[in-house]
Design an enzyme around this catalytic site. Structure first.
Site, mmCIF file in Angstrom:
data_model
loop_
_atom_site.group_PDB
_atom_site.id
_atom_site.type_symbol
_atom_site.label_atom_id
_atom_site.label_comp_id
_atom_site.label_asym_id
_atom_site.label_seq_id
_atom_site.Cartn_x
_atom_site.Cartn_y
_atom_site.Cartn_z
ATOM 1 C CG MET A 10 -29.444 13.599 -86.887
ATOM 2 S SD MET A 10 -28.275 14.880 -87.422
ATOM 3 C CE MET A 10 -28.387 16.069 -86.093
ATOM 4 C CD GLN A 52 -24.380 9.594 -90.727
ATOM 5 O OE1 GLN A 52 -24.704 8.417 -90.548
ATOM 6 N NE2 GLN A 52 -24.399 10.484 -89.751
ATOM 7 C CB THR A 83 -25.574 13.366 -83.502
ATOM 8 O OG1 THR A 83 -24.828 12.290 -84.060
ATOM 9 C CG2 THR A 83 -25.535 14.509 -84.496
ATOM 10 C CG ASN A 84 -20.624 11.995 -80.090
ATOM 11 O OD1 ASN A 84 -19.778 12.620 -79.461
ATOM 12 N ND2 ASN A 84 -21.643 11.391 -79.483
ATOM 13 C CB THR A 85 -21.659 10.654 -86.554
ATOM 14 O OG1 THR A 85 -21.343 9.458 -85.824
ATOM 15 C CG2 THR A 85 -21.262 10.464 -88.001
ATOM 16 C CB CYS A 196 -22.418 6.798 -80.719
ATOM 17 S SG CYS A 196 -24.040 6.673 -81.507
ATOM 18 C CB THR A 197 -25.949 10.870 -78.588
ATOM 19 O OG1 THR A 197 -26.440 10.733 -79.921
ATOM 20 C CG2 THR A 197 -25.030 12.091 -78.515
ATOM 21 C CD GLU A 198 -28.186 7.423 -81.178
ATOM 22 O OE1 GLU A 198 -28.985 8.353 -81.375
ATOM 23 O OE2 GLU A 198 -27.022 7.436 -81.611
#
Length: 229
Positions: A10, A52, A83-85, A196-198
């Protein structure tokens, strides 16, 4: 060494970072040919993102809870949601199993406090920036949290979903994110959480005027250290 269960995918681009960092930290700590003991359940992000967008957090919680139970059945001794979200549903995932869940916001708050930061900027998806499941956790740790104005939040959300989660790294988007960080610095932020991990795929410390706290790196390192306790 504990066997760590990772719920990833994710997106998968940032899950790669978790695997790299965890193995690197274990090797640096223990030396020799040591590597991280982990299990990965990588979900189909298309299905999660649809949940989401519809606000169907119950369905996404069920998907991640099922993944968590599978990891526990496979022998995992602790869990990470990579993932953060999707920490929006962290409580449901934690309640689905009997092993610990290492929360990404807690690990990040710990590092900020160690660095003496009291007021931090937060960048992420619109869910992470606008809802309180994440910011409330940071505030509970004693941090004041600043997020971009509405236009900046829209820009960040678009860059994450339309570019970074698809592996697209664009120089013009880097400039936009650095501009948002600068605005938050002027508003009084002492640091910036890449929530956000991206985002860490797009901007690095050398580019920014504020200290950056990359949640993917922090979370993965915390997991590796926990596994060796």
């Amino acid at each position: 060494m504990k066997l760590m269960g990772l719920i990833g995918g994710m997106s998968w681009e940032s899950t790669v970072t978790y695997y790299q960092v965890m193995n690197r930290v274990v090797k640096e700590t223990l030396g020799g040919l040591h590597s991280a003991r982990c299990l990965l359940h990588s979900v189909d992000f298309h299905e999660i993102e649809e949940c989401q967008a519809r606000g169907d957090w119950d369905k996404s919680a069920a998907i991640l809870a099922r993944a968590a139970r599978g990891l526990q059945a496979g022998g995992a001794e602790a869990l990470l949601i990579c993932t953060n979200t999707m920490h929006k549903v962290a409580d449901a995932v934690r309640d689905a199993v009997s092993i610990p869940l290492l929360h990404i916001a807690d690990a990040t708050a710990t590092e900020l406090r160690k660095a003496g930061v009291a007021k931090t900027a937060l960048l992420g998806t619109r869910y992470t920036m606008e809802q309180d499941f994440y910011t409330a956790r940071l505030r509970a740790a004693g941090l004041e949290v600043l997020v971009p104005e509405a236009a900046g939040r829209a820009v960040m959300n678009g860059i994450i979903y339309d570019e970074l989660c698809l592996g697209r790294i664009l120089p013009e988007s880097q400039d936009k994110v650095l501009g948002i960080i600068e605005d938050l610095r002027r508003a009084g932020a002492q640091a910036c959480i890449l929530g956000c991990t991206e985002i860490g795929l797009l901007v690095q410390q050398r580019d920014a005027a504020l200290p950056l706290f990359d949640t993917a790196l922090i979370h993965a390192r915390a997991a590796a250290l926990y596994s060796m306790e």
